[in-house]
Design a protein around this motif. Structure first.
Motif, short mmCIF file in Angstrom:
data_model
loop_
_atom_site.label_atom_id
_atom_site.label_comp_id
_atom_site.label_asym_id
_atom_site.label_seq_id
_atom_site.Cartn_x
_atom_site.Cartn_y
_atom_site.Cartn_z
N ILE A 189 0.83 -1.21 0.00
CA ILE A 189 0.00 0.00 0.00
C ILE A 189 0.86 1.27 0.00
CG2 ILE A 189 -1.58 1.39 1.43
CD1 ILE A 189 -3.04 -0.81 -0.01
N TYR A 190 1.79 1.35 0.98
CA TYR A 190 2.51 2.63 1.11
C TYR A 190 3.67 2.75 0.14
CZ TYR A 190 6.31 0.52 3.82
OH TYR A 190 7.38 -0.24 4.22
N GLY A 191 4.18 1.61 -0.33
CA GLY A 191 5.42 1.66 -1.09
C GLY A 191 5.26 1.54 -2.60
N ILE A 192 4.48 0.58 -3.04
CA ILE A 192 4.41 0.31 -4.48
C ILE A 192 3.32 1.18 -5.11
CG2 ILE A 192 4.12 -1.48 -6.23
CD1 ILE A 192 5.11 -3.51 -4.19
N PRO A 193 3.68 1.96 -6.12
CA PRO A 193 2.71 2.91 -6.68
C PRO A 193 1.54 2.23 -7.40
CG PRO A 193 4.95 3.48 -7.34
CD PRO A 193 5.01 2.11 -6.73
N GLU A 194 0.48 2.98 -7.45
CA GLU A 194 -0.76 2.56 -8.10
C GLU A 194 -0.51 2.06 -9.54
OE1 GLU A 194 -3.63 2.59 -6.50
OE2 GLU A 194 -5.10 2.43 -8.11
N PHE A 195 0.43 2.70 -10.25
CA PHE A 195 0.61 2.33 -11.65
C PHE A 195 1.30 0.97 -11.82
CE2 PHE A 195 4.02 5.37 -10.54
CZ PHE A 195 5.16 4.62 -10.80
N ARG A 196 1.86 0.45 -10.71
CA ARG A 196 2.43 -0.90 -10.76
C ARG A 196 1.55 -1.92 -10.06
NH1 ARG A 196 7.30 -3.27 -9.08
NH2 ARG A 196 7.92 -1.73 -7.52
N LEU A 197 0.87 -1.45 -9.00
CA LEU A 197 0.01 -2.35 -8.24
C LEU A 197 -1.18 -1.56 -7.72
CD1 LEU A 197 -0.46 -5.12 -6.86
CD2 LEU A 197 0.88 -4.28 -4.93
N PRO A 198 -2.32 -1.62 -8.42
CA PRO A 198 -3.47 -0.84 -7.97
C PRO A 198 -3.92 -1.26 -6.57
CG PRO A 198 -3.80 -1.67 -10.19
CD PRO A 198 -2.56 -2.34 -9.67
N LYS A 199 -4.29 -0.27 -5.77
CA LYS A 199 -4.71 -0.56 -4.40
C LYS A 199 -5.95 -1.43 -4.36
CE LYS A 199 -2.39 3.43 -3.10
NZ LYS A 199 -1.79 3.23 -4.42
N SER A 200 -6.79 -1.33 -5.41
CA SER A 200 -7.99 -2.16 -5.44
C SER A 200 -7.63 -3.65 -5.49
CB SER A 200 -8.85 -1.80 -6.66
OG SER A 200 -8.07 -1.93 -7.83
N ILE A 201 -6.49 -3.96 -6.11
CA ILE A 201 -6.04 -5.35 -6.19
C ILE A 201 -5.64 -5.85 -4.80
CG2 ILE A 201 -4.19 -6.82 -7.11
CD1 ILE A 201 -6.12 -6.02 -9.29
N VAL A 202 -4.90 -4.99 -4.07
CA VAL A 202 -4.49 -5.36 -2.71
C VAL A 202 -5.74 -5.51 -1.84
CG1 VAL A 202 -3.12 -4.69 -0.70
CG2 VAL A 202 -2.34 -4.07 -3.00
N ALA A 203 -6.67 -4.58 -1.98
CA ALA A 203 -7.88 -4.60 -1.16
C ALA A 203 -8.68 -5.89 -1.42
CB ALA A 203 -8.74 -3.38 -1.46
N ARG A 204 -8.67 -6.33 -2.66
CA ARG A 204 -9.41 -7.54 -3.00
C ARG A 204 -8.78 -8.77 -2.31
NH1 ARG A 204 -9.77 -10.29 -8.87
NH2 ARG A 204 -10.98 -12.07 -8.18
N GLU A 205 -7.46 -8.83 -2.33
CA GLU A 205 -6.79 -9.97 -1.69
C GLU A 205 -6.98 -9.93 -0.18
OE1 GLU A 205 -5.88 -12.26 -3.69
OE2 GLU A 205 -4.24 -11.74 -5.07
N VAL A 206 -6.91 -8.72 0.40
CA VAL A 206 -7.11 -8.58 1.84
C VAL A 206 -8.56 -8.93 2.18
CG1 VAL A 206 -7.17 -6.93 3.77
CG2 VAL A 206 -5.26 -6.89 2.17
N GLY A 207 -9.47 -8.50 1.34
CA GLY A 207 -10.89 -8.80 1.54
C GLY A 207 -11.15 -10.30 1.56
N ALA A 208 -10.43 -11.01 0.71
CA ALA A 208 -10.60 -12.47 0.65
C ALA A 208 -10.16 -13.10 1.97
CB ALA A 208 -9.80 -13.05 -0.51
N LEU A 209 -9.08 -12.58 2.55
CA LEU A 209 -8.61 -13.10 3.83
C LEU A 209 -9.61 -12.78 4.94
CD1 LEU A 209 -4.84 -12.14 3.53
CD2 LEU A 209 -5.75 -14.46 3.63
#
Lengths: 471, 279
Positions: A189-209
């Motif tokens: 979230i804090y380190g890798i920019p949106e253009f390489r890793l969209p936050k929605s993708i991270v949120a989806r994986e966290v949501g699954a957990l």
């Protein structure tokens, strides 16, 4: 001979935004495969008897297995195979250094271009859709009931902890993740920019957990809001420490505290976590300089440089003390950065940062270097050429030369053994620390590394925890 | 944690308010000198604020803020019963407190609130606490009743003389140090010029002087380095090495210039807030 299929020597290209378009927006650079492209690429896989790619993967994905399903168009089966060992495939498919890992070991790569394993992983993760999150994760339509005999805490909400949580949650173990920041994902979230890793993708994986029963406590600082001792007092049976290595390093050169000098951590945290690219819609401000120097040659330096371009800088320089051959960033990131207009100031090392009357950065003095004999790392040592310096006009400098161990949790944990660099001593096979049932992994053990190596450490620790707690 | 606002009190109407927040875990852990970071909305900035008081039994902490920009103006729109979106803490190193005799605690502006928690800590450790409180005029004084409750000496200085002694806290401090040679320590919390002036006054007396630095922060846990300050020629992070430092070693000029770096953006933000909230 007649049955031998013809292998396409060239991997299927990944569509991406044009360089002079994408360097002005924060949308993802690589657009992902279509179904047809993914299946075409999957069909390049030789389906080796003893596939070496899996050994190259820190979380041991059954790569042959998932690509086999994908080649026949069965995305759900491919997804289940990946999810058996990887809690964050949509993340890994984007940010892993595949060229050194799975793809680096691909047999096809000996003769032609290796199978684009990362791109295929990304495609499967992005395109599998299920009504049942349980099924999405475990392959079972019903979630297994939590094993309420034991409970495990993770400190830090980054990739290593999320891997531990995913592994144990799949075995029904309740896991609570404590994260210091207000959003879960750590460096994702804090380190890798949106253009390489969209936050929605991270949120989806966290949501699954989350739906699998993992509990997340944001805004809880390990060592401050809660200590490891508190966690055992509260009845946790094991604790995993995955707090990352978040102490910014500076160069200790004159002018480093001038206004306009940033650590890459601050710059990226403002822009990513604080969404400063969307200021003033979001409240966190970021500077908007004209000429930017980024010191360092790793992936973080590339991320900072490409971010500065997107925020409107006219000239962005990477200053690196060796040559392109030694530059540690992933080739793909370097290539993207250059395409987008980042300029390379190679064989230079900053001597001082110079300010104007208002204590604001005005220029930077660089020492010109040349390559000398190889050092113990095997890379040629950069040597200063006496008397040769040059000044570049910049109004902002970003220091991206790595991070050290953040001491906040460590200072609050008596008995936790550290190595001479201040990182946690942990058994490389089991992840166990000097404290009983306290495990650690990721950058707080090994220093700044990759997302996937942190996940590999999380997986090893989670396996040990599961054995230890008999789940 | 609910982070619910249990009590809100306007200390200086339209300018400074006090919130009592339901935060049992933070209340249990917080010590004088610690701070919290909060966020009001999901698009909001992370704002650091010093903890003015805690009540571990009730599970509450008290914070005091000055409405200066968009983030604090947004905080001011919340009322009793509302929840703070994100509340993180306690952060920073607690004040070093030991039994040492007489301690002079100086507070200016909203810094009086933070100073109050430190003064209370020194009082509880058995020290003789002299509180010196300063403001431009009577209406801008805070926490005088609370300080008076446990400080054997409470000296007030106002610029206009509307309450207590006319003049600055530094005048009061100098007089006191000249009269009393046994002061073990001086603590100053307030605007940067005040803390700098206090440190200048105490220097010739050789009295240990502690100041609490309000640097710009982002994460507040030592990760970003935004809050770095020059302490005796060494770079330290206010969030994890501080926020309290030896006032005789702080480079106040550098602190001041670093504090001003987002002035332009702060103005843009505030204008947007005024348009959105119509005031």
């Amino acid at each position: 001979m007649g049955t031998k299929r013809k292998i396409n020597p060239v991997r299927t290209p990944m569509p991406e935004q044009e360089a002079d378009v994408r360097n002005k927006n924060f949308s993802e650079v690589a657009l992902g495969y279509s179904r047809e492209q993914a299946i075409l690429e999957a069909q390049r896989c030789l389906q080796c008897k003893n596939p070496p790619c899996r050994k190259g993967c820190p979380v041991e994905i059954d790569i042959k297995g998932f690509i086999g399903h994908l080649a026949s168009g069965d995305i759900p089966s491919a997804y289940k195979v990946i999810k058996q060992t990887n809690a964050l495939p949509a993340v890994c498919g984007r940010v892993c250094p595949q060229e050194n890992q799975c793809e680096g070991s691909c047999i096809l790569g000996k003769k032609y271009e290796p199978v684009a394993i990362g791109r295929l992983e990304r495609f499967v993760a992005d395109n599998f859709d299920s009504d049942s999150v349980c099924e999405m994760i475990t392959g079972d339509t019903a979630c297994s009931l939590p094993n309420d005999q034991v409970k495990v805490a993770c400190i830090g909400g980054g990739p290593s902890s999320l891997t531990v949580a995913g592994y144990l949650a799949a075995r029904g173990v309740p896991v609570t993740v404590y994260e210091a920041l207000h959003e879960i994902g750590g460096v994702l979230i804090y380190g890798i920019p949106e253009f390489r890793l969209p936050k929605s993708i991270v949120a989806r994986e966290v949501g699954a957990l989350w739906s699998k029963g993992v509990t997340f406590f944001p805004n809880w600082v390990g060592g401050k809001t809660i200590t490891i001792e508190d966690l055992f007092d509260d009845g946790f049976d094991a604790v995993f420490i995955g707090v990352g290595a978040g102490l910014p390093k500076f160069l200790n050169i004159p002018g480093e505290n001038l206004v306009g000098v940033f650590s890459s951590n601050e710059y990226l945290t403002r822009v990513n976590l604080g969404r400063a690219y969307d200021f003033p819609e979001h409240d966190t401000p970021a500077p908007h300089p004209k000429n930017v120097a980024v010191v360092g040659g790793g992936n973080v330096a590339m991320d900072a440089a490409r971010t500065a371009l997107r925020l409107g800088a006219e000239n962005v320089y990477i200053t690196y003390r060796r040559t392109l051959d030694e530059l540690p960033a992933r080739r793909e990131e370097l290539h993207h950065a250059i395409e987008e207009g980042v300029k390379m100031e190679l064989l230079t090392s900053p001597v001082s940062i110079n300010g104007d009357d208002n204590s604001h950065v005005k220029s930077m003095t660089l020492q010109i270097m040349e390559l000398g004999e190889p050092d113990e790392s095997g890379r040629c040592r950069p040597v200063a050429i006496a008397g040769q310096t040059k000044d570049i006009d910049v109004d902002m400098v970003i220091i991206a030369v790595g991070t050290g161990a953040n001491p906040v949790l460590l200072e609050a944990t008596p008995g936790l053994e550290l190595n001479k660099w201040g990182y946690i001593m942990a058994n490389p096979e089991t992840g166990e620390t000097s404290l009983h049932n306290v495990f650690a992994g990721g950058d707080i053990v090994g220093g700044s590394a990759t997302v996937i190596s942190a996940m590999g450490a999380g997986r090893r620790a989670a396996k040990t925890i599961a054995e230890r707690l008999k789940v | 944690m609910s982070n619910k606002i249990i009590k809100k009190r306007a200390l200086i109407p339209g300018q400074t308010s006090m919130l009592v927040l339901d935060a049992p875990q933070i209340a249990k852990k917080a010590r004088p000198g610690n701070f919290i970071i909060l966020r009001v909305t999901d698009k909001g900035e992370r704002i650091p604020l010093t903890i003015a008081d805690t009540d571990p039994d009730a599970g509450t902490i008290t914070i005091v803020y000055l409405v200066v920009g968009k983030s604090s103006a947004l905080l001011e729109t919340l009322n009793e019963g509302d929840n703070i979106l994100d509340l993180c803490g306690p952060l920073g190193k607690p004040t070093h407190i030991e039994k040492c005799g007489t301690v002079i605690c100086i507070g200016g502006g909203t810094g009086i609130a933070a100073m109050h928690h430190i003064a209370k800590g020194h009082h509880n450790a058995g020290n003789h606490v002299v509180a010196i409180v300063g403001a431009r005029s009577k209406d801008l004084l805070l926490f005088c009743d609370e300080l008076g409750g446990f400080c054997p000496e409470l000296i007030i200085a106002t610029d206009d003389g509307s309450c207590g002694q006319k003049g600055f806290v530094t005048d009061v401090l100098r007089e006191r140090l000249e009269k009393d040679k046994d002061v073990a320590e001086v603590v100053a919390v307030g605007p940067v010029p005040m803390m700098e002036a206090v440190s200048k006054v105490t220097k010739p007396f050789g009295v240990k002087t502690v100041v609490s630095l309000n640097s710009i922060m982002v994460d507040g846990v030592g990760m970003c380095g935004a809050c770095r300050c020059n302490i005796g020629g060494e770079t330290q992070f206010a969030c994890v090495d501080g926020p309290e430092f030896d006032g005789h070693k702080v480079d106040f000029k550098e602190l001041n210039m670093r504090l001003k770096q987002y002035k332009e953006q702060e103005r843009v933000s505030m204008d947007l807030f005024r348009r959105q909230y119509g005031n």
